[in-house]
Design a protein around this motif. Structure first.
Motif, PDB file in Angstrom:
ATOM      1  N   UNK A 345       0.830  -1.208   0.000  1.00  0.00           N
ATOM      2  CA  UNK A 345       0.000   0.000   0.000  1.00  0.00           C
ATOM      3  C   UNK A 345       0.863   1.256   0.000  1.00  0.00           C
ATOM      4  N   UNK A 346       1.923   1.238   0.802  1.00  0.00           N
ATOM      5  CA  UNK A 346       2.791   2.422   0.889  1.00  0.00           C
ATOM      6  C   UNK A 346       3.594   2.633  -0.396  1.00  0.00           C
ATOM      7  N   UNK A 347       3.994   1.552  -1.025  1.00  0.00           N
ATOM      8  CA  UNK A 347       4.869   1.688  -2.184  1.00  0.00           C
ATOM      9  C   UNK A 347       4.182   1.527  -3.521  1.00  0.00           C
ATOM     10  N   UNK A 348       2.856   1.548  -3.544  1.00  0.00           N
ATOM     11  CA  UNK A 348       2.115   1.244  -4.764  1.00  0.00           C
ATOM     12  C   UNK A 348       2.255   2.352  -5.802  1.00  0.00           C
ATOM     13  N   UNK A 349       2.282   1.968  -7.063  1.00  0.00           N
ATOM     14  CA  UNK A 349       2.366   2.925  -8.154  1.00  0.00           C
ATOM     15  C   UNK A 349       1.188   3.896  -8.134  1.00  0.00           C
ATOM     16  N   UNK A 350       1.451   5.133  -8.527  1.00  0.00           N
ATOM     17  CA  UNK A 350       0.417   6.171  -8.492  1.00  0.00           C
ATOM     18  C   UNK A 350      -0.763   5.819  -9.387  1.00  0.00           C
TER      19      UNK A 350
END
Length: 446
Positions: A345-350
């Protein structure tokens, strides 16, 4: 009196005619073929049915047609898809109810059809799997297929194929989330564990490269964020090769018979995965496996494995038929699955984010082997994620094969399809966006 005698004689004549000419009986003949069985959605909506006038009708038009398949025009006998797989039951008049939900199927198809066309992909697939049960709520394929239209040759037109079940592909970097879960489960790393990760490294004479520029030292959470091949392969060297192989088996990535059938006499066709045996996992093969290269699985296999993270570490067998018993197995501790979801969730693509909601997932971009070599032109773009992230109700997997519109990466073409499916599901379920109340009137959380 004469009239009464005439009436009695006429009635007796009809009785003799009925008694001696069974073919004229109003009762059905025992030898008559039964009407072909129906295929129904989870709510009873007819997906495929027959009438005395029409061998086969598909009331929802183009929806789910690759999953349903088609039959001979004259008698409806199955030639592809479930119509073929379930022929022994359907031909005897037995009806079957699927787990597919028409609204969810429509949401997935609308997003996939539009996204696949925009990316100019050869084909696409999208699955929506209910996290807590394993029930398949949608099995979508692109491009659309009309079973009532004139058919082209099997090799000339790919639109009739159920790619979600029958096409084996390399899953690419989506597998990094599963490898990371194994590292956490085995206690050899935490999300904050740091690793030296230059943009490339050599393993057994082969060069492993990263595509996204990143700092030389990464945490495991950042390895997922930057999708670092170098980082995940370096950390995975802390595990015996047999350990990762065993987890892949427990996630049923190597299963040939993945779906429980509705009856012992039938089987739903799912393409067999392709894995090297453990004895042939050298250093390079093992490194490639940690980031989803060097083996083939179907989109269905990927969805079921990813759903283990959605179900707090419990693998649930994917289910397609209502009432089918499915096996379940604990693979990861609940806190491991939760930690991985939070990291994703924190590192997910925009391109996969949705204002007001916390979603989680991982991209993948896999080179495709053409003529025995990895192609620099043909790629598979993927996204696998959860809706929502904190307490997932569904796992969603999107696959686009050979996108050709100048964008090839999963973050570019598969993630937006996932986001559209997620938006449709959240609206269908009536889940409102979260609001921050720190400012007057509140604002959507981003």
């Amino acid at each position: 009196m004469a009239f009464l005698a005439f009436a009695l004689s006429l009635a007796y004549g009809f009785y003799l005619l009925w008694h001696n000419a069974p073919g004229l009986s109003l009762q059905p003949s025992p030898s008559a073929s039964p009407l072909r069985g129906r295929l129904e959605a989870a709510d009873g909506t007819p997906l495929a049915l027959s009438t005395p006038e029409e061998p086969r009708l598909y009331p929802l038009g183009l929806s789910a047609t690759q999953l349903l398949g088609f039959g001979e025009r004259a008698n409806g006998r199955g030639l592809a898809g479930l119509e073929l797989d379930l022929e022994p039951l359907l031909s005897q008049g037995q009806s079957l109810r699927l787990t597919i939900q028409p609204q969810v199927q429509a949401i997935a198809e609308r997003a996939l059809w539009r996204g696949a066309q925009s990316a100019r992909a050869d084909w696409g697939a999208a699955l929506v799997m209910e996290a807590r049960t394993g029930r398949l709520l949608a099995v979508a394929n692109a491009p659309p297929f009309d079973p009532a239209a004139p058919r082209k040759g099997a090799q000339e037109d790919l639109s009739w194929r159920n790619h979600a079940f029958t096409q084996a592909i390399e899953p690419g970097s989506t597998v990094k989330s599963l490898t990371a879960a194994v590292l956490l489960e085995e206690g050899v790393a935490q999300l904050g564990t740091r690793v030296y990760a230059p943009m490339s490294r050599r393993v057994a004479g082969w060069t492993i490269n990263d595509a996204v520029k990143h700092p030389e030292t990464l945490t495991l959470a950042e390895v997922l964020r930057y999708s670092s091949n170098v980082g995940i392969t370096t950390l995975a060297e802390r595990l015996p090769r047999a350990t990762l192989y065993r987890y892949f088996e427990r996630l049923h990535l190597m299963d040939k018979a993945l779906l429980p059938p509705p009856h012992p006499a039938v089987a739903v066709q799912v393409a067999s995965p392709l894995f090297r045996p453990l004895a042939r996992w050298g250093p390079a093969e093992y490194a490639n496996a940690t980031f989803g290269q060097g083996f083939l699985i179907t989109p269905l296999h990927l969805a079921a494995a990813y759903n283990t993270l959605a179900a707090d570490g419990t693998y649930r067998q994917p289910l397609l038929f209502d009432g089918s018993p499915g096996r379940s197995e604990r693979v990861f501790r609940p806190e491991v699955a939760q930690d991985i979801r939070r990291a994703l969730a924190r590192g997910m693509t925009e391109n996969a984010r949705l204002a007001g909601y916390t979603l989680a997932g991982k991209t993948g971009t896999a080179q495709v082997v053409v003529n025995g070599r990895y192609s620099n032109e043909v790629y598979t773009a993927l996204f696998a994620g959860f809706v929502p992230a904190e307490r997932p109700r569904a796992t969603v997997v999107v696959v686009l094969f050979h996108p050709q519109a100048g964008r090839i990466h999963g973050a570019q073409v598969a993630a937006p399809i996932y986001r559209e499916i997620a938006a449709g599901l959240l609206a269908l379920w009536g889940i409102p966006p979260q609001l921050e109340l720190s400012s007057p009137g509140g604002r959507l959380v981003r």
